[in-house]
Design a protein around this motif. Structure first.
Motif, PDB file in Angstrom:
ATOM      1  N   GLN A   1       6.290   4.758   9.049  1.00 27.24           N
ATOM      2  CA  GLN A   1       6.451   5.639   7.904  1.00 27.24           C
ATOM      3  C   GLN A   1       5.143   6.367   7.667  1.00 27.24           C
ATOM      4  N   ALA A   2       5.211   7.485   6.919  1.00 30.37           N
ATOM      5  CA  ALA A   2       4.008   8.272   6.678  1.00 30.37           C
ATOM      6  C   ALA A   2       3.974   8.757   5.241  1.00 30.37           C
ATOM      7  N   VAL A   3       2.778   9.169   4.824  1.00 29.15           N
ATOM      8  CA  VAL A   3       2.611   9.897   3.579  1.00 29.15           C
ATOM      9  C   VAL A   3       1.883  11.190   3.920  1.00 29.15           C
TER      10      VAL A   3
ATOM     11  N   ALA B   1       0.830  -1.211   0.000  1.00 31.49           N
ATOM     12  CA  ALA B   1       0.000   0.000   0.000  1.00 31.49           C
ATOM     13  C   ALA B   1       0.862   1.257   0.000  1.00 31.49           C
ATOM     14  N   LEU B   2       1.907   1.265   0.807  1.00 34.11           N
ATOM     15  CA  LEU B   2       2.803   2.420   0.869  1.00 34.11           C
ATOM     16  C   LEU B   2       3.468   2.655  -0.485  1.00 34.11           C
ATOM     17  N   ALA B   3       3.885   1.583  -1.147  1.00 32.79           N
ATOM     18  CA  ALA B   3       4.519   1.709  -2.468  1.00 32.79           C
ATOM     19  C   ALA B   3       3.529   2.285  -3.487  1.00 32.79           C
ATOM     20  N   GLN B   4       2.278   1.857  -3.419  1.00 26.07           N
ATOM     21  CA  GLN B   4       1.278   2.397  -4.340  1.00 26.07           C
ATOM     22  C   GLN B   4       1.022   3.877  -4.061  1.00 26.07           C
ATOM     23  N   LEU B   5       0.892   4.229  -2.790  1.00 26.11           N
ATOM     24  CA  LEU B   5       0.631   5.628  -2.444  1.00 26.11           C
ATOM     25  C   LEU B   5       1.800   6.535  -2.817  1.00 26.11           C
ATOM     26  N   ALA B   6       3.003   6.003  -2.790  1.00 30.56           N
ATOM     27  CA  ALA B   6       4.191   6.793  -3.140  1.00 30.56           C
ATOM     28  C   ALA B   6       4.171   7.225  -4.601  1.00 30.56           C
ATOM     29  N   THR B   7       3.373   6.556  -5.431  1.00 28.16           N
ATOM     30  CA  THR B   7       3.289   6.928  -6.848  1.00 28.16           C
ATOM     31  C   THR B   7       2.234   8.000  -7.108  1.00 28.16           C
ATOM     32  N   TRP B   8       1.398   8.304  -6.116  1.00 30.66           N
ATOM     33  CA  TRP B   8       0.340   9.299  -6.308  1.00 30.66           C
ATOM     34  C   TRP B   8       0.968  10.692  -6.362  1.00 30.66           C
ATOM     35  N   PRO B   9       0.579  11.514  -7.337  1.00 28.12           N
ATOM     36  CA  PRO B   9       1.218  12.825  -7.495  1.00 28.12           C
ATOM     37  C   PRO B   9       0.974  13.791  -6.334  1.00 28.12           C
TER      38      PRO B   9
ATOM     39  N   ARG C   1      -6.961  -1.956   9.710  1.00 29.65           N
ATOM     40  CA  ARG C   1      -6.228  -3.212   9.853  1.00 29.65           C
ATOM     41  C   ARG C   1      -6.145  -3.860   8.481  1.00 29.65           C
ATOM     42  N   LEU C   2      -4.938  -4.103   8.004  1.00 35.64           N
ATOM     43  CA  LEU C   2      -4.723  -4.706   6.695  1.00 35.64           C
ATOM     44  C   LEU C   2      -4.533  -6.212   6.854  1.00 35.64           C
ATOM     45  N   ASP C   3      -5.611  -6.958   6.643  1.00 35.29           N
ATOM     46  CA  ASP C   3      -5.560  -8.415   6.745  1.00 35.29           C
ATOM     47  C   ASP C   3      -5.693  -9.100   5.388  1.00 35.29           C
ATOM     48  N   ALA C   4      -6.176  -8.375   4.379  1.00 34.52           N
ATOM     49  CA  ALA C   4      -6.408  -8.954   3.056  1.00 34.52           C
ATOM     50  C   ALA C   4      -6.193  -7.879   1.999  1.00 34.52           C
ATOM     51  N   ALA C   5      -6.045  -8.319   0.756  1.00 36.49           N
ATOM     52  CA  ALA C   5      -5.857  -7.375  -0.350  1.00 36.49           C
ATOM     53  C   ALA C   5      -7.025  -6.397  -0.434  1.00 36.49           C
ATOM     54  N   SER C   6      -8.214  -6.840  -0.077  1.00 32.80           N
ATOM     55  CA  SER C   6      -9.376  -5.937  -0.113  1.00 32.80           C
ATOM     56  C   SER C   6      -9.234  -4.804   0.903  1.00 32.80           C
ATOM     57  N   ASP C   7      -8.515  -5.038   2.000  1.00 32.97           N
ATOM     58  CA  ASP C   7      -8.271  -3.977   2.980  1.00 32.97           C
ATOM     59  C   ASP C   7      -7.338  -2.920   2.400  1.00 32.97           C
ATOM     60  N   VAL C   8      -6.393  -3.326   1.553  1.00 36.89           N
ATOM     61  CA  VAL C   8      -5.525  -2.363   0.868  1.00 36.89           C
ATOM     62  C   VAL C   8      -6.361  -1.513  -0.077  1.00 36.89           C
ATOM     63  N   ASP C   9      -7.281  -2.157  -0.798  1.00 39.14           N
ATOM     64  CA  ASP C   9      -8.177  -1.407  -1.686  1.00 39.14           C
ATOM     65  C   ASP C   9      -9.005  -0.404  -0.886  1.00 39.14           C
ATOM     66  N   LEU C  10      -9.494  -0.823   0.277  1.00 37.75           N
ATOM     67  CA  LEU C  10     -10.255   0.074   1.153  1.00 37.75           C
ATOM     68  C   LEU C  10      -9.388   1.247   1.589  1.00 37.75           C
ATOM     69  N   LEU C  11      -8.156   0.969   1.995  1.00 39.56           N
ATOM     70  CA  LEU C  11      -7.241   2.031   2.405  1.00 39.56           C
ATOM     71  C   LEU C  11      -7.024   3.027   1.268  1.00 39.56           C
TER      72      LEU C  11
ATOM     73  N   VAL D   1      -7.870   6.923   1.374  1.00 36.28           N
ATOM     74  CA  VAL D   1      -6.852   7.964   1.183  1.00 36.28           C
ATOM     75  C   VAL D   1      -7.361   8.978   0.175  1.00 36.28           C
ATOM     76  N   SER D   2      -8.017   8.520  -0.862  1.00 38.62           N
ATOM     77  CA  SER D   2      -8.613   9.430  -1.840  1.00 38.62           C
ATOM     78  C   SER D   2      -9.665  10.318  -1.173  1.00 38.62           C
ATOM     79  N   VAL D   3     -10.486   9.721  -0.317  1.00 39.47           N
ATOM     80  CA  VAL D   3     -11.482  10.489   0.439  1.00 39.47           C
ATOM     81  C   VAL D   3     -10.785  11.499   1.347  1.00 39.47           C
ATOM     82  N   ALA D   4      -9.706  11.076   1.996  1.00 42.93           N
ATOM     83  CA  ALA D   4      -8.971  11.966   2.901  1.00 42.93           C
ATOM     84  C   ALA D   4      -8.397  13.161   2.147  1.00 42.93           C
ATOM     85  N   LEU D   5      -7.843  12.915   0.977  1.00 44.00           N
ATOM     86  CA  LEU D   5      -7.310  14.019   0.171  1.00 44.00           C
ATOM     87  C   LEU D   5      -8.421  14.984  -0.217  1.00 44.00           C
ATOM     88  N   GLN D   6      -9.553  14.444  -0.636  1.00 46.16           N
ATOM     89  CA  GLN D   6     -10.674  15.294  -1.010  1.00 46.16           C
ATOM     90  C   GLN D   6     -11.199  16.053   0.211  1.00 46.16           C
TER      91      GLN D   6
END
Length: 131
Positions: free
Chosen positions: A28-30, A7-15, A80-90, A94-99
């Motif tokens: 770590q943080a974003v 998830a952190l690696a994916q978020l690091a690519t967001w502009p 809590r990240l227990d499954a790939a779907s939790d990463v999708d939720l995160l 994060v998109s909601v948080a930015l907005q």
């Protein structure tokens, strides 16, 4: 690769995001131009700053997820990240948080003094070093 590191690696690519040192000192943080968005405290726990207004708006949906912990009085939710779907939720939240930071500023929101991990309110206390 853990779910948190993926998830952190994916978020690091967001502009709109950049990696940063978390103000709480653990893991770590974003951050965005509006401030810290997420703290990755362990391989499984992420604190996400949604803002008080966004949490109130989505409270029913957030409370319905076993992967999310809401702490009363906090602008942060713990995921809590227990499954790939939790990463999708995160990533969605994060998109909601930015907005929320950009378009739903709440005059009642004060600068955050710490994420849920600092309140001892996460799912599990993380050891120093995080992910």
């Amino acid at each position: 690769m853990t779910l948190a590191s993926r998830a952190l690696a994916q978020l690091a690519t967001w502009p709109d995001l950049r990696q940063a040192a978390p103000s709480c000192g653990l893991g770590q943080a974003v951050s965005s131009a509006g401030g810290e968005i997420a703290h990755f405290h362990s391989d499984r726990d992420v604190d996400l700053r949604l803002t008080a207004r966004a949490i109130r708006h989505f409270a029913k949906n957030l409370n319905g997820s076993g992967a999310i912990r809401i702490v009363p009085g906090s602008q942060w939710v713990t995921i809590r990240l227990d499954a790939a779907s939790d990463v999708d939720l995160l990533l969605t939240l994060v998109s909601v948080a930015l907005q929320a930071q950009q378009t739903w500023p709440d005059p009642g929101d004060r600068p955050t003094l710490g994420c849920n991990d600092q309140r001892g309110a996460g799912f599990v206390r993380a050891a120093p070093g995080g992910i």
